[in-house]
Design a protein around this motif. Structure first.
Motif, PDB file in Angstrom:
ATOM      1  N   PRO A 111       0.804  -1.231   0.000  1.00 21.59           N
ATOM      2  CA  PRO A 111       0.000   0.000   0.000  1.00 21.59           C
ATOM      3  C   PRO A 111       0.836   1.280   0.000  1.00 21.59           C
ATOM      4  O   PRO A 111       0.414   2.301  -0.546  1.00 21.59           O
ATOM      5  CB  PRO A 111      -0.833  -0.122   1.286  1.00 21.59           C
ATOM      6  CG  PRO A 111      -0.924  -1.590   1.529  1.00 21.59           C
ATOM      7  CD  PRO A 111       0.392  -2.148   1.083  1.00 21.59           C
ATOM      8  N   ILE A 112       2.031   1.236   0.604  1.00 24.12           N
ATOM      9  CA  ILE A 112       2.897   2.414   0.599  1.00 24.12           C
ATOM     10  C   ILE A 112       3.345   2.718  -0.828  1.00 24.12           C
ATOM     11  O   ILE A 112       3.238   3.854  -1.309  1.00 24.12           O
ATOM     12  CB  ILE A 112       4.135   2.188   1.497  1.00 24.12           C
ATOM     13  CG1 ILE A 112       3.706   2.016   2.951  1.00 24.12           C
ATOM     14  CG2 ILE A 112       5.114   3.349   1.347  1.00 24.12           C
ATOM     15  CD1 ILE A 112       4.853   1.705   3.888  1.00 24.12           C
ATOM     16  N   TRP A 113       3.845   1.693  -1.508  1.00 28.11           N
ATOM     17  CA  TRP A 113       4.322   1.879  -2.885  1.00 28.11           C
ATOM     18  C   TRP A 113       3.171   2.283  -3.803  1.00 28.11           C
ATOM     19  O   TRP A 113       3.335   3.135  -4.676  1.00 28.11           O
ATOM     20  CB  TRP A 113       5.005   0.613  -3.387  1.00 28.11           C
ATOM     21  CG  TRP A 113       6.087   0.128  -2.490  1.00 28.11           C
ATOM     22  CD1 TRP A 113       6.091  -0.999  -1.717  1.00 28.11           C
ATOM     23  CD2 TRP A 113       7.344   0.780  -2.231  1.00 28.11           C
ATOM     24  NE1 TRP A 113       7.243  -1.098  -0.997  1.00 28.11           N
ATOM     25  CE2 TRP A 113       8.033  -0.022  -1.297  1.00 28.11           C
ATOM     26  CE3 TRP A 113       7.932   1.951  -2.692  1.00 28.11           C
ATOM     27  CZ2 TRP A 113       9.297   0.321  -0.823  1.00 28.11           C
ATOM     28  CZ3 TRP A 113       9.199   2.301  -2.225  1.00 28.11           C
ATOM     29  CH2 TRP A 113       9.861   1.487  -1.299  1.00 28.11           C
ATOM     30  N   PHE A 114       2.008   1.656  -3.595  1.00 24.62           N
ATOM     31  CA  PHE A 114       0.852   1.992  -4.424  1.00 24.62           C
ATOM     32  C   PHE A 114       0.472   3.459  -4.227  1.00 24.62           C
ATOM     33  O   PHE A 114       0.189   4.171  -5.201  1.00 24.62           O
ATOM     34  CB  PHE A 114      -0.337   1.092  -4.094  1.00 24.62           C
ATOM     35  CG  PHE A 114      -1.542   1.375  -4.953  1.00 24.62           C
ATOM     36  CD1 PHE A 114      -1.735   0.703  -6.145  1.00 24.62           C
ATOM     37  CD2 PHE A 114      -2.486   2.333  -4.583  1.00 24.62           C
ATOM     38  CE1 PHE A 114      -2.832   0.968  -6.954  1.00 24.62           C
ATOM     39  CE2 PHE A 114      -3.574   2.616  -5.379  1.00 24.62           C
ATOM     40  CZ  PHE A 114      -3.750   1.926  -6.572  1.00 24.62           C
ATOM     41  N   ALA A 115       0.458   3.918  -2.977  1.00 26.19           N
ATOM     42  CA  ALA A 115       0.080   5.304  -2.693  1.00 26.19           C
ATOM     43  C   ALA A 115       1.041   6.284  -3.364  1.00 26.19           C
ATOM     44  O   ALA A 115       0.610   7.315  -3.902  1.00 26.19           O
ATOM     45  CB  ALA A 115       0.056   5.535  -1.180  1.00 26.19           C
ATOM     46  N   VAL A 116       2.337   5.956  -3.355  1.00 20.86           N
ATOM     47  CA  VAL A 116       3.330   6.828  -3.995  1.00 20.86           C
ATOM     48  C   VAL A 116       3.134   6.841  -5.509  1.00 20.86           C
ATOM     49  O   VAL A 116       3.087   7.908  -6.144  1.00 20.86           O
ATOM     50  CB  VAL A 116       4.760   6.369  -3.644  1.00 20.86           C
ATOM     51  CG1 VAL A 116       5.787   7.161  -4.457  1.00 20.86           C
ATOM     52  CG2 VAL A 116       5.018   6.540  -2.148  1.00 20.86           C
ATOM     53  N   PHE A 117       3.013   5.639  -6.112  1.00 23.24           N
ATOM     54  CA  PHE A 117       2.833   5.556  -7.565  1.00 23.24           C
ATOM     55  C   PHE A 117       1.513   6.206  -7.992  1.00 23.24           C
ATOM     56  O   PHE A 117       1.447   6.879  -9.026  1.00 23.24           O
ATOM     57  CB  PHE A 117       2.858   4.096  -8.031  1.00 23.24           C
ATOM     58  CG  PHE A 117       4.180   3.413  -7.826  1.00 23.24           C
ATOM     59  CD1 PHE A 117       5.360   4.114  -7.916  1.00 23.24           C
ATOM     60  CD2 PHE A 117       4.240   2.049  -7.549  1.00 23.24           C
ATOM     61  CE1 PHE A 117       6.595   3.494  -7.733  1.00 23.24           C
ATOM     62  CE2 PHE A 117       5.455   1.416  -7.354  1.00 23.24           C
ATOM     63  CZ  PHE A 117       6.639   2.136  -7.446  1.00 23.24           C
ATOM     64  N   ALA A 118       0.460   5.989  -7.197  1.00 19.24           N
ATOM     65  CA  ALA A 118      -0.854   6.536  -7.540  1.00 19.24           C
ATOM     66  C   ALA A 118      -0.826   8.059  -7.549  1.00 19.24           C
ATOM     67  O   ALA A 118      -1.533   8.702  -8.337  1.00 19.24           O
ATOM     68  CB  ALA A 118      -1.905   6.029  -6.548  1.00 19.24           C
ATOM     69  N   HIS A 119      -0.019   8.632  -6.675  1.00 14.15           N
ATOM     70  CA  HIS A 119       0.103  10.102  -6.609  1.00 14.15           C
ATOM     71  C   HIS A 119       0.596  10.662  -7.945  1.00 14.15           C
ATOM     72  O   HIS A 119       0.149  11.729  -8.388  1.00 14.15           O
ATOM     73  CB  HIS A 119       1.073  10.473  -5.489  1.00 14.15           C
ATOM     74  CG  HIS A 119       1.283  11.938  -5.333  1.00 14.15           C
ATOM     75  ND1 HIS A 119       0.416  12.746  -4.632  1.00 14.15           N
ATOM     76  CD2 HIS A 119       2.269  12.758  -5.795  1.00 14.15           C
ATOM     77  CE1 HIS A 119       0.854  13.990  -4.661  1.00 14.15           C
ATOM     78  NE2 HIS A 119       1.975  14.030  -5.362  1.00 14.15           N
ATOM     79  N   PHE A 120       1.506   9.930  -8.585  1.00 16.72           N
ATOM     80  CA  PHE A 120       2.127  10.436  -9.809  1.00 16.72           C
ATOM     81  C   PHE A 120       1.447   9.952 -11.093  1.00 16.72           C
ATOM     82  O   PHE A 120       1.486  10.641 -12.111  1.00 16.72           O
ATOM     83  CB  PHE A 120       3.605  10.032  -9.853  1.00 16.72           C
ATOM     84  CG  PHE A 120       4.441  10.700  -8.809  1.00 16.72           C
ATOM     85  CD1 PHE A 120       4.831  12.019  -8.953  1.00 16.72           C
ATOM     86  CD2 PHE A 120       4.822  10.018  -7.661  1.00 16.72           C
ATOM     87  CE1 PHE A 120       5.606  12.651  -7.977  1.00 16.72           C
ATOM     88  CE2 PHE A 120       5.590  10.624  -6.683  1.00 16.72           C
ATOM     89  CZ  PHE A 120       5.985  11.947  -6.840  1.00 16.72           C
TER      90      PHE A 120
END
Length: 300
Positions: A98-107
């Motif tokens: 979920p951390i990586w997804f949240a970062v990627f989703a932001h961009f």
């Protein structure tokens, strides 16, 4: 959709018990391969019944990328890492997704990484340390253990990338079709690895072994991935992925209930932290939805 999320977490959490028990009957990666082949077989029958066509030529590459990333890569790495690091550390690193997804989703998919999300993720990950009873000092920073930890972490990143592809590229595709073909491609990758590196290990077929395949393949693979891709496509991906942190909670509770594993106070405290993190991001999302509804109502 909250009830579908809870159902999904219950299925995947209890599947931890199934996967642990299945190791008495199957080589680890071979079990994963058989599990996903069985799940894909069920989905093929449903696709045939629903008259769902073959994927378009341009879709195959995306289905293959997702299948190889989230099925072949993740499950192969995690199974092999268990030879060098504890199951708890493997689970913790895997569920940093979920951390990586949240970062990627932001961009990439315009899901803003808000302060509320960051706080919710932080609280939930700290909760995971308590639930899985992991001392941060157990994360070794040298040798083969470090390499194994980094590989598991890369699996979490791969899982997040696959979910971004689903959300950004495949959100309008038929969920039955996509789930079926990405699953069979991922299973082929797992089988290939098992035939190369698990030679000499045998399968002990029995009634229990068949039950494990039926549950893990039919329910925890075919049904659960359909639910997951539906949730990912219908709602905010960040909120859905953070909710998956309930999976290790259910896994620990299932191990306590069905395998007689010890449940310490630290695990209970961690469960409360994870629930707080999930509740925080969901309540914030509901508040935003309600505010938008009120604004639209006034505008009308």
């Amino acid at each position: 959709m909250i009830w579908l999320t809870i159902l999904l977490c219950l299925i995947w959490g209890f599947n931890w018990v199934i996967m642990k028990s299945a190791l008495d009957y199957f080589p680890p990666v071979m079990f994963s391969a058989i599990r996903f082949f069985f799940g894909a077989f069920i989905l093929f029958i449903i696709c045939f019944y629903k008259k769902i066509p073959l994927p378009k030529k341009e879709d195959w590459k995306w289905y293959a990328i997702c299948g190889l990333l989230q099925t072949t890569y993740v499950f192969t790495l995690n199974q092999q890492a268990l030879q060098y690091i504890d199951a708890g550390i493997t689970s913790l690193l895997s569920f940093t997704m979920p951390i990586w997804f949240a970062v990627f989703a932001h961009f990439f998919i315009n899901e803003r990484l808000t302060a509320i999300k960051i706080v919710a993720l932080f609280i939930s990950i700290i909760g995971l340390f308590f639930v899985l009873e992991i001392n941060p000092l157990q994360l070794e920073l040298q040798g083969i253990a470090l390499v194994a930890q980094l590989f598991v972490l890369s699996g979490a990143v791969a899982w997040a990338i696959s979910n971004i592809i689903v959300k950004k590229v495949l959100h309008s595709h038929n969920k039955w079709q996509f789930t079926t073909y990405q699953m069979v491609i991922g299973a082929c990758g797992l089988l290939f690895y098992s035939l190369l590196f698990e030679q000499g290990q045998t399968i002990s077929w029995s009634v229990n072994a068949m039950i494990f395949i039926v549950f893990s393949g039919g329910i925890a693979s075919a049904l659960a991935f359909i639910i997951w891709f539906y949730l990912l496509g219908r709602g905010e991906g960040g909120k859905a992925s953070i909710s998956l942190l309930l999976v290790p909670v259910v896994g620990v509770l299932s191990g306590w209930i069905f395998l007689g594993e010890t449940l310490h106070f630290s695990s209970i405290f961690g469960i409360l932290l994870i629930l707080s993190g999930i509740g925080l991001v969901n309540i914030n999302a509901e508040h935003k939805l309600l505010s938008t509804f009120k604004k639209n109502k006034k505008a009308a």
